[in-house]
Motif scaffolding. Structure first.
Motif, PDB file in Angstrom:
ATOM      1  N   ARG A 159      -5.871  18.761  52.168  1.00  0.00           N
ATOM      2  CA  ARG A 159      -6.901  19.851  52.379  1.00  0.00           C
ATOM      3  C   ARG A 159      -7.806  19.361  53.371  1.00  0.00           C
ATOM      4  O   ARG A 159      -8.116  20.243  54.313  1.00  0.00           O
ATOM      5  CB  ARG A 159      -7.411  20.126  51.111  1.00  0.00           C
ATOM      6  N   LYS A 160      -8.192  18.111  53.573  1.00  0.00           N
ATOM      7  CA  LYS A 160      -9.189  17.437  54.348  1.00  0.00           C
ATOM      8  C   LYS A 160      -8.685  17.610  55.711  1.00  0.00           C
ATOM      9  O   LYS A 160      -9.310  17.689  56.902  1.00  0.00           O
ATOM     10  CB  LYS A 160      -9.695  16.320  54.013  1.00  0.00           C
ATOM     11  N   ARG A 161      -7.417  17.688  55.928  1.00  0.00           N
ATOM     12  CA  ARG A 161      -6.590  17.731  57.208  1.00  0.00           C
ATOM     13  C   ARG A 161      -6.274  18.995  57.350  1.00  0.00           C
ATOM     14  O   ARG A 161      -5.631  19.310  58.340  1.00  0.00           O
ATOM     15  CB  ARG A 161      -5.477  16.892  57.123  1.00  0.00           C
ATOM     16  N   GLY A 162      -6.811  20.069  56.779  1.00  0.00           N
ATOM     17  CA  GLY A 162      -6.429  21.541  56.760  1.00  0.00           C
ATOM     18  C   GLY A 162      -4.984  22.113  56.495  1.00  0.00           C
ATOM     19  O   GLY A 162      -4.592  23.084  57.279  1.00  0.00           O
ATOM     20  N   LEU A 163      -4.090  21.185  55.746  1.00  0.00           N
ATOM     21  CA  LEU A 163      -3.223  21.693  55.422  1.00  0.00           C
ATOM     22  C   LEU A 163      -2.973  22.610  54.210  1.00  0.00           C
ATOM     23  O   LEU A 163      -3.823  22.363  53.230  1.00  0.00           O
ATOM     24  CB  LEU A 163      -2.057  20.662  55.191  1.00  0.00           C
ATOM     25  N   GLU A 164      -2.431  23.919  54.062  1.00  0.00           N
ATOM     26  CA  GLU A 164      -2.464  24.648  53.047  1.00  0.00           C
ATOM     27  C   GLU A 164      -1.463  24.182  52.164  1.00  0.00           C
ATOM     28  O   GLU A 164      -0.022  23.765  52.403  1.00  0.00           O
ATOM     29  CB  GLU A 164      -1.751  26.143  53.500  1.00  0.00           C
ATOM     30  N   THR A 165      -1.761  23.702  50.938  1.00  0.00           N
ATOM     31  CA  THR A 165      -1.387  22.883  50.024  1.00  0.00           C
ATOM     32  C   THR A 165      -0.911  23.394  48.717  1.00  0.00           C
ATOM     33  O   THR A 165      -1.940  23.881  48.329  1.00  0.00           O
ATOM     34  CB  THR A 165      -2.083  21.591  49.966  1.00  0.00           C
ATOM     35  N   VAL A 166       0.326  23.213  48.093  1.00  0.00           N
ATOM     36  CA  VAL A 166       0.353  23.565  46.617  1.00  0.00           C
ATOM     37  C   VAL A 166       0.835  22.409  46.037  1.00  0.00           C
ATOM     38  O   VAL A 166       1.684  21.783  46.542  1.00  0.00           O
ATOM     39  CB  VAL A 166       1.367  24.891  46.697  1.00  0.00           C
ATOM     40  N   ILE A 167       0.575  22.150  44.812  1.00  0.00           N
ATOM     41  CA  ILE A 167       0.808  21.148  43.885  1.00  0.00           C
ATOM     42  C   ILE A 167       1.519  21.594  42.708  1.00  0.00           C
ATOM     43  O   ILE A 167       0.998  22.568  41.879  1.00  0.00           O
ATOM     44  CB  ILE A 167      -0.443  20.306  43.287  1.00  0.00           C
ATOM     45  N   VAL A 168       2.874  21.229  42.720  1.00  0.00           N
ATOM     46  CA  VAL A 168       3.806  21.691  41.708  1.00  0.00           C
ATOM     47  C   VAL A 168       3.893  20.749  40.583  1.00  0.00           C
ATOM     48  O   VAL A 168       4.624  19.560  40.763  1.00  0.00           O
ATOM     49  CB  VAL A 168       5.066  22.124  42.153  1.00  0.00           C
ATOM     50  N   CYS A 180      -6.693  23.011  46.886  1.00  0.00           N
ATOM     51  CA  CYS A 180      -5.387  23.058  46.556  1.00  0.00           C
ATOM     52  C   CYS A 180      -4.744  24.167  45.905  1.00  0.00           C
ATOM     53  O   CYS A 180      -5.589  24.686  44.884  1.00  0.00           O
ATOM     54  CB  CYS A 180      -4.857  21.869  46.044  1.00  0.00           C
ATOM     55  N   SER A 181      -3.764  24.780  45.939  1.00  0.00           N
ATOM     56  CA  SER A 181      -3.215  25.686  44.899  1.00  0.00           C
ATOM     57  C   SER A 181      -2.311  25.011  43.833  1.00  0.00           C
ATOM     58  O   SER A 181      -1.587  23.908  44.263  1.00  0.00           O
ATOM     59  CB  SER A 181      -2.352  26.676  45.696  1.00  0.00           C
ATOM     60  N   PHE A 182      -2.451  25.404  42.852  1.00  0.00           N
ATOM     61  CA  PHE A 182      -1.618  24.684  41.684  1.00  0.00           C
ATOM     62  C   PHE A 182      -0.512  25.719  41.176  1.00  0.00           C
ATOM     63  O   PHE A 182      -1.016  26.930  40.988  1.00  0.00           O
ATOM     64  CB  PHE A 182      -2.388  24.522  40.645  1.00  0.00           C
ATOM     65  N   VAL A 183       0.653  25.050  40.966  1.00  0.00           N
ATOM     66  CA  VAL A 183       1.581  26.138  40.142  1.00  0.00           C
ATOM     67  C   VAL A 183       2.488  25.012  39.119  1.00  0.00           C
ATOM     68  O   VAL A 183       2.582  23.899  39.320  1.00  0.00           O
ATOM     69  CB  VAL A 183       2.991  26.283  41.309  1.00  0.00           C
ATOM     70  N   THR A 184       2.217  25.862  37.889  1.00  0.00           N
ATOM     71  CA  THR A 184       2.996  25.012  36.702  1.00  0.00           C
ATOM     72  C   THR A 184       4.492  25.350  36.670  1.00  0.00           C
ATOM     73  O   THR A 184       4.811  26.531  36.479  1.00  0.00           O
ATOM     74  CB  THR A 184       2.256  25.389  35.610  1.00  0.00           C
ATOM     75  N   GLY A 185       5.372  24.018  36.617  1.00  0.00           N
ATOM     76  CA  GLY A 185       6.609  24.519  36.692  1.00  0.00           C
ATOM     77  C   GLY A 185       7.340  23.095  36.821  1.00  0.00           C
ATOM     78  O   GLY A 185       6.934  22.374  37.813  1.00  0.00           O
ATOM     79  N   VAL A 186       8.674  23.122  36.659  1.00  0.00           N
ATOM     80  CA  VAL A 186       9.570  22.113  37.081  1.00  0.00           C
ATOM     81  C   VAL A 186      10.218  22.462  38.526  1.00  0.00           C
ATOM     82  O   VAL A 186      10.694  23.290  38.575  1.00  0.00           O
ATOM     83  CB  VAL A 186      10.647  21.710  36.035  1.00  0.00           C
TER      84      VAL A 186
END
Ligand SMILES: Cc1cc2nc3c(=O)[nH]c(=O)nc-3n(C[C@H](O)[C@H](O)[C@H](O)COP(=O)(O)OP(=O)(O)OC[C@H]3O[C@@H](n4cnc5c(N)ncnc54)[C@H](O)[C@@H]3O)c2cc1C
Length: 286
Positions: free
Chosen positions: A21-30, A72-78
């Motif tokens: 995120r500090k580097r400006g990337l749209e980021t999602v953590i699964v 960061c966006s967060f998604v719960t799941g495998v």
């Protein structure tokens, strides 16, 4: 379309997300589940610089808060499968959804799912790890769900809408489904095998055996080279270079899943490097 999709919910993933995120990337953590990181089980850490005698749970809470505050966006799941579909284009199957990204970071920890006897050999020929992908093959037929966690419940409910009946075998204690069409089965699952008709699959427990058109197995983790076919591994660990780049362009790995030492400081450092490398490769070096 995300710039970066990170698989994992521990210190490696959260550190990677923060830097991305500090580097400006749209980021999602699964990540599979809150509390599934090994760090959650560490009662007290004395070797993480700057925070003496901190509990693992508290450290994880701080890491997650920072990653969340950074955007960061967060998604719960495998994450069940990652497909590399050309330069800077990946599709990741998470539960029953597909997420698109330009790069992928594997931060899945060191836990390795232990397969049932017979499972690997029957995979793709009667045994599946994905209800959404394969459920339709068994439309109107009897199937079994064998699951070690509550994620299997959602899958069983989905399959009960397609299949004529679902038998549910729990590999470990978790909340069980309650719905017409889903039958809870007693007994410890011992293994899977090809049934006598040469097509069905038999589930064997310490209380007996039963054959099904298809058997769906669910756990909160997938082995890295199964998740991403063609990924090079060194035994149980993902092969990376000093930039944390894995063997497939656009894929990076960090933390316990890349090898020893299995420690938080190393996971956090590698997560940081993986994010910087991904940003550089995506042309966001600034
Ligand atoms: C009891 C105990 C005590 C410890 N004490 C210390 C200590 O004092 N000091 C120290 O430095 N280290 C300690 N450790 C080790 C430390 O916890 C790990 O090194 C660290 O958590 C590794 O971080 P990670 O992000 O690589 O992996 P993890 O923290 O294991 O996180 C991996 C995450 O990936 C998720 N995941 C895996 N596969 C998938 C998938 N397919 N889809 C979605 N999500 C997935 C998991 O659910 C999990 O959330 C201890 C560990 C334990 C168990």
């Amino acid at each position: 379309m995300y710039d970066l999709l990170i698989i994992g919910g521990g210190p490696a993933a959260l550190s990677c997300g923060l830097t991305a995120r500090k580097r400006g990337l749209e980021t999602v953590i699964v990540s599979a589940d809150a509390g599934s990181s090994w760090l959650d089980r560490a009662e007290r850490l004395d070797n993480y610089p700057g925070l003496p005698a901190v509990s693992g749970r508290e450290l994880l809470r701080i890491f997650r808060g920072q990653a969340s505050d950074a955007g960061c966006s967060f998604v719960t799941g495998v994450a069940r499968q990652v497909q590399s579909l050309g330069p800077a284009y990946f599709m990741t199957l998470v539960g029953n959804d597909i997420l698109e990204s330009r790069a992928v970071v594997l931060a899945m920890g060191a836990a390795r799912p232990k397969l049932l006897p017979g499972e690997e050999g029957l995979l793709g020929t009667g045994v599946s790890w994905c209800g959404t992908c394969d459920g339709m093959f068994y439309r109107g037929r009897e199937v079994a769900v064998v699951s070690s966690w509550h994620g299997g419940v959602e899958e069983a409910l989905f399959l009960s809408g397609i299949c004529s009946g679902v038998d549910y075998y729990a590999l470990a204690a978790h909340e069980l489904p309650e719905k017409e069409g889903i039958r809870l089965k007693e007994g410890r699952v011992l293994g899977l095998s090809r049934a006598e008709d040469g097509r069905s699959v038999t589930v064997e427990t310490d209380q007996g055996r039963a054959a099904y058109a298809g058997v769906f197995v669910f756990r909160p983790a997938v082995a890295p080279d199964r998740l991403l076919p063609g990924l090079e591994v060194d035994g149980a660990f993902i092969r990376v270079d000093r930039r944390m780049a894995a063997s497939i362009p656009g894929v990076y790995a960090c933390g316990d899943c890349t090898g020893q030492p299995l420690q938080v400081a190393k996971a956090v450092g590698e997560g940081n490097i993986a994010a910087i490398s991904a940003a550089e490769d995506l042309g966001r070096a600034g």
